[in-house]
Write a protein that holds these residues in place. Structure first.
Motif, PDB file in Angstrom:
ATOM      1  N   GLU A 139       0.817  -1.211   0.000  1.00  0.00           N
ATOM      2  CA  GLU A 139       0.000   0.000   0.000  1.00  0.00           C
ATOM      3  C   GLU A 139       0.855   1.266   0.000  1.00  0.00           C
ATOM      4  OE1 GLU A 139      -2.861  -0.045   3.109  1.00  0.00           O
ATOM      5  OE2 GLU A 139      -3.926  -1.816   2.359  1.00  0.00           O
ATOM      6  N   VAL A 140       2.107   1.135   0.453  1.00  0.00           N
ATOM      7  CA  VAL A 140       3.012   2.298   0.497  1.00  0.00           C
ATOM      8  C   VAL A 140       4.292   1.971  -0.266  1.00  0.00           C
ATOM      9  CG1 VAL A 140       2.113   3.308   2.620  1.00  0.00           C
ATOM     10  CG2 VAL A 140       3.791   1.483   2.772  1.00  0.00           C
ATOM     11  N   ARG A 141       4.142   1.314  -1.403  1.00  0.00           N
ATOM     12  CA  ARG A 141       5.291   0.832  -2.170  1.00  0.00           C
ATOM     13  C   ARG A 141       6.264   1.956  -2.507  1.00  0.00           C
ATOM     14  NH1 ARG A 141       2.545  -0.999  -5.878  1.00  0.00           N
ATOM     15  NH2 ARG A 141       2.693   0.683  -7.385  1.00  0.00           N
ATOM     16  N   SER A 142       5.744   3.129  -2.816  1.00  0.00           N
ATOM     17  CA  SER A 142       6.600   4.239  -3.233  1.00  0.00           C
ATOM     18  C   SER A 142       7.495   4.738  -2.101  1.00  0.00           C
ATOM     19  CB  SER A 142       5.738   5.394  -3.756  1.00  0.00           C
ATOM     20  OG  SER A 142       4.852   5.851  -2.751  1.00  0.00           O
ATOM     21  N   SER A 143       7.171   4.379  -0.855  1.00  0.00           N
ATOM     22  CA  SER A 143       7.964   4.842   0.288  1.00  0.00           C
ATOM     23  C   SER A 143       9.029   3.838   0.721  1.00  0.00           C
ATOM     24  CB  SER A 143       7.041   5.130   1.485  1.00  0.00           C
ATOM     25  OG  SER A 143       6.066   6.098   1.165  1.00  0.00           O
ATOM     26  N   LEU A 144       9.093   2.704   0.052  1.00  0.00           N
ATOM     27  CA  LEU A 144      10.022   1.661   0.464  1.00  0.00           C
ATOM     28  C   LEU A 144      11.394   1.864  -0.168  1.00  0.00           C
ATOM     29  CD1 LEU A 144       7.741  -1.496   0.138  1.00  0.00           C
ATOM     30  CD2 LEU A 144       8.178  -0.116   2.174  1.00  0.00           C
ATOM     31  N   LEU A 145      12.430   1.462   0.561  1.00  0.00           N
ATOM     32  CA  LEU A 145      13.776   1.410   0.020  1.00  0.00           C
ATOM     33  C   LEU A 145      14.096  -0.042  -0.315  1.00  0.00           C
ATOM     34  CD1 LEU A 145      15.786   3.869   2.312  1.00  0.00           C
ATOM     35  CD2 LEU A 145      14.726   4.312   0.103  1.00  0.00           C
ATOM     36  N   LEU A 146      14.694  -0.242  -1.469  1.00  0.00           N
ATOM     37  CA  LEU A 146      14.949  -1.601  -1.944  1.00  0.00           C
ATOM     38  C   LEU A 146      15.830  -2.384  -0.966  1.00  0.00           C
ATOM     39  CD1 LEU A 146      14.257  -3.392  -4.374  1.00  0.00           C
ATOM     40  CD2 LEU A 146      16.455  -2.720  -5.378  1.00  0.00           C
TER      41      LEU A 146
ATOM     42  N   SER B 151       2.931 -11.716  -3.420  1.00  0.00           N
ATOM     43  CA  SER B 151       1.773 -11.269  -2.643  1.00  0.00           C
ATOM     44  C   SER B 151       1.044 -10.102  -3.287  1.00  0.00           C
ATOM     45  CB  SER B 151       2.211 -10.879  -1.221  1.00  0.00           C
ATOM     46  OG  SER B 151       3.039  -9.723  -1.247  1.00  0.00           O
ATOM     47  N   HIS B 152       1.633  -9.508  -4.328  1.00  0.00           N
ATOM     48  CA  HIS B 152       1.002  -8.372  -5.001  1.00  0.00           C
ATOM     49  C   HIS B 152       0.383  -8.842  -6.299  1.00  0.00           C
ATOM     50  CE1 HIS B 152       1.172  -4.008  -6.586  1.00  0.00           C
ATOM     51  NE2 HIS B 152       0.173  -4.160  -5.760  1.00  0.00           N
ATOM     52  N   ALA B 153      -0.901  -8.581  -6.478  1.00  0.00           N
ATOM     53  CA  ALA B 153      -1.613  -9.095  -7.644  1.00  0.00           C
ATOM     54  C   ALA B 153      -1.249  -8.353  -8.929  1.00  0.00           C
ATOM     55  CB  ALA B 153      -3.127  -9.009  -7.411  1.00  0.00           C
ATOM     56  N   ASP B 154      -0.857  -7.086  -8.819  1.00  0.00           N
ATOM     57  CA  ASP B 154      -0.563  -6.270  -9.991  1.00  0.00           C
ATOM     58  C   ASP B 154       0.880  -6.517 -10.430  1.00  0.00           C
ATOM     59  OD1 ASP B 154      -0.272  -4.378 -11.968  1.00  0.00           O
ATOM     60  OD2 ASP B 154      -1.265  -2.775 -10.851  1.00  0.00           O
TER      61      ASP B 154
ATOM     62  N   VAL C 189       6.721  -5.043 -11.534  1.00  0.00           N
ATOM     63  CA  VAL C 189       7.833  -5.016 -12.486  1.00  0.00           C
ATOM     64  C   VAL C 189       8.368  -3.598 -12.647  1.00  0.00           C
ATOM     65  CG1 VAL C 189       8.450  -5.336 -14.903  1.00  0.00           C
ATOM     66  CG2 VAL C 189       7.117  -7.080 -13.729  1.00  0.00           C
ATOM     67  N   ALA C 190       7.480  -2.630 -12.784  1.00  0.00           N
ATOM     68  CA  ALA C 190       7.893  -1.237 -12.962  1.00  0.00           C
ATOM     69  C   ALA C 190       8.668  -0.742 -11.739  1.00  0.00           C
ATOM     70  CB  ALA C 190       6.673  -0.354 -13.212  1.00  0.00           C
ATOM     71  N   TRP C 191       8.177  -1.083 -10.560  1.00  0.00           N
ATOM     72  CA  TRP C 191       8.851  -0.664  -9.320  1.00  0.00           C
ATOM     73  C   TRP C 191      10.228  -1.300  -9.196  1.00  0.00           C
ATOM     74  CZ3 TRP C 191       9.521  -4.027  -4.902  1.00  0.00           C
ATOM     75  CH2 TRP C 191      10.097  -3.391  -3.801  1.00  0.00           C
TER      76      TRP C 191
ATOM     77  N   ARG D 152      -1.473 -26.834 -12.360  1.00  0.00           N
ATOM     78  CA  ARG D 152      -2.582 -26.263 -11.616  1.00  0.00           C
ATOM     79  C   ARG D 152      -2.128 -25.107 -10.745  1.00  0.00           C
ATOM     80  NH1 ARG D 152      -4.264 -31.621  -8.610  1.00  0.00           N
ATOM     81  NH2 ARG D 152      -1.996 -31.525  -8.400  1.00  0.00           N
ATOM     82  N   SER D 153      -0.843 -24.950 -10.539  1.00  0.00           N
ATOM     83  CA  SER D 153      -0.329 -23.907  -9.658  1.00  0.00           C
ATOM     84  C   SER D 153      -0.269 -22.583 -10.405  1.00  0.00           C
ATOM     85  CB  SER D 153       1.068 -24.288  -9.142  1.00  0.00           C
ATOM     86  OG  SER D 153       1.569 -23.282  -8.301  1.00  0.00           O
ATOM     87  N   VAL D 154      -0.821 -21.541  -9.793  1.00  0.00           N
ATOM     88  CA  VAL D 154      -0.877 -20.220 -10.424  1.00  0.00           C
ATOM     89  C   VAL D 154       0.303 -19.360 -10.015  1.00  0.00           C
ATOM     90  CG1 VAL D 154      -2.230 -18.117 -10.669  1.00  0.00           C
ATOM     91  CG2 VAL D 154      -3.379 -20.332 -10.550  1.00  0.00           C
ATOM     92  N   GLU D 155       0.712 -19.434  -8.753  1.00  0.00           N
ATOM     93  CA  GLU D 155       1.740 -18.547  -8.244  1.00  0.00           C
ATOM     94  C   GLU D 155       3.083 -18.712  -8.955  1.00  0.00           C
ATOM     95  OE1 GLU D 155       0.058 -17.931  -3.703  1.00  0.00           O
ATOM     96  OE2 GLU D 155       1.964 -18.937  -4.058  1.00  0.00           O
ATOM     97  N   PRO D 156       3.596 -19.940  -9.190  1.00  0.00           N
ATOM     98  CA  PRO D 156       4.852 -20.050  -9.924  1.00  0.00           C
ATOM     99  C   PRO D 156       4.781 -19.412 -11.300  1.00  0.00           C
ATOM    100  CG  PRO D 156       4.350 -22.109  -8.810  1.00  0.00           C
ATOM    101  CD  PRO D 156       3.139 -21.227  -8.673  1.00  0.00           C
TER     102      PRO D 156
END
Length: 295
Positions: free
Chosen positions: A169-176, A196-199, A204-206, A251-255
């Motif tokens: 929710e505060v991705r822009s405030s995080l340091l890598l 954990s992030h659906a988008d 990728v852009a971040w 059947r696995s979506v996450e990988p």
């Protein structure tokens, strides 16, 4: 004559609506109890959502009764000197008591508290320019915070999922580098956080933007070269392993999501490197020097 007629009437009544057995009566009671528990569970979920949206944890913890709990301010979590007398067990106990008073899961409250402090550490550098590396003071505070978080996780008082959602929710405030420390300290792995992030496109852009900045800062300063190289190595290793692995479980979506993300980041990094090498070969541009330093 009246007695036989009464018996016949009772018999007719029984054929139309028989008495329920004890098993049926108990089954009905259990069903009603389950319905009540279902409503209670939905009410608790609504309370948790309300808590996550509107709760200011700094104010909340300052309002807790007792002088000991009043010292449990999230700002003090970030200061190793101020929090030296506050053990992880004391912090965990205070959070458990407060979660019980509010009627919410302690893991949700703890995750929100750690995420709040995590973001404050990332924002405490005071430097306006975009950065991805922590300074020495921030690393010290982050180490103390993650030590508390590890205690909470070990005692089933921390939700990795809730924590990841709070960070996105505060991705822009995080340091890598702060995100990387979560992986190094075995609190939340890089793959778990990214999945954990659906988008996927936003992730990728971040990542691409911050990895480019990491290469630039690595070339500009030798003070944090070792950490920067370790970060870049871990990220690239993850992307290569997940981007080119064969998914044995269809059947696995996450990988599949992780593979898509990894390939997208690698492709953008490769294009960035090729363009920087092609355009900056003559004039030694900053992007060229950064790519040459990293790759």
């Amino acid at each position: 004559m009246s007695e036989p007629r009464s018996q016949d009437a009772a018999s007719d009544l029984g054929s139309g609506s028989r008495r329920r057995t004890w098993a049926e009566l108990l089954a009905g009671r259990v069903k009603r109890q389950r319905q009540g528990l279902g409503r209670e569970h939905k009410l608790q979920e609504s309370a948790v959502r309300l808590l996550r949206r509107h709760l200011n944890l700094n104010d909340l913890l300052l309002e807790v009764g007792g002088s000991a709990c009043k010292t449990l301010c999230l700002n003090q979590w970030m200061d190793p000197e101020a929090s030296a007398d506050l053990s992880s067990s004391f912090i965990g106990s205070a959070l458990r008591d407060e979660a019980s008073r509010l009627g919410v899961p302690v893991a949700v409250l703890s995750s929100r508290a750690v995420a709040s402090s995590f973001v404050q550490i990332c924002a405490s550098s005071g430097e306006p320019s975009h950065r991805v590396l922590l300074n020495a003071e921030q690393r010290k505070k982050m180490s103390s915070l993650l030590e508390v978080a590890q205690y909470l996780l070990a005692h089933s008082m921390f939700s990795r999922f809730s924590f990841c959602q709070e960070l996105w929710e505060v991705r822009s405030s995080l340091l890598l580098e702060a995100v990387w420390h979560l992986h190094v300290q075995n609190l939340v792995s890089l793959q778990e956080l990214l999945e954990s992030h659906a988008d996927t496109q936003a992730t990728v852009a971040w990542l691409f933007k911050d990895l480019c900045v990491l290469c630039e800062q690595m070339e500009a300063s030798t003070q944090h070269t070792d950490i920067a190289r370790a970060m870049l190595s871990d990220f690239v290793q993850l992307f290569v392993l997940r981007g080119f692995q064969k998914n044995s479980d269809l059947r696995s979506v996450e990988p599949a999501q992780m593979a898509q993300l990894a390939m997208a980041v690698l492709q953008r990094m490769l294009m960035f490197a090729l363009e920087a090498l092609a355009t900056g070969l003559q004039d030694e541009s900053p992007a060229y020097r950064a790519v040459k330093s990293c790759f």
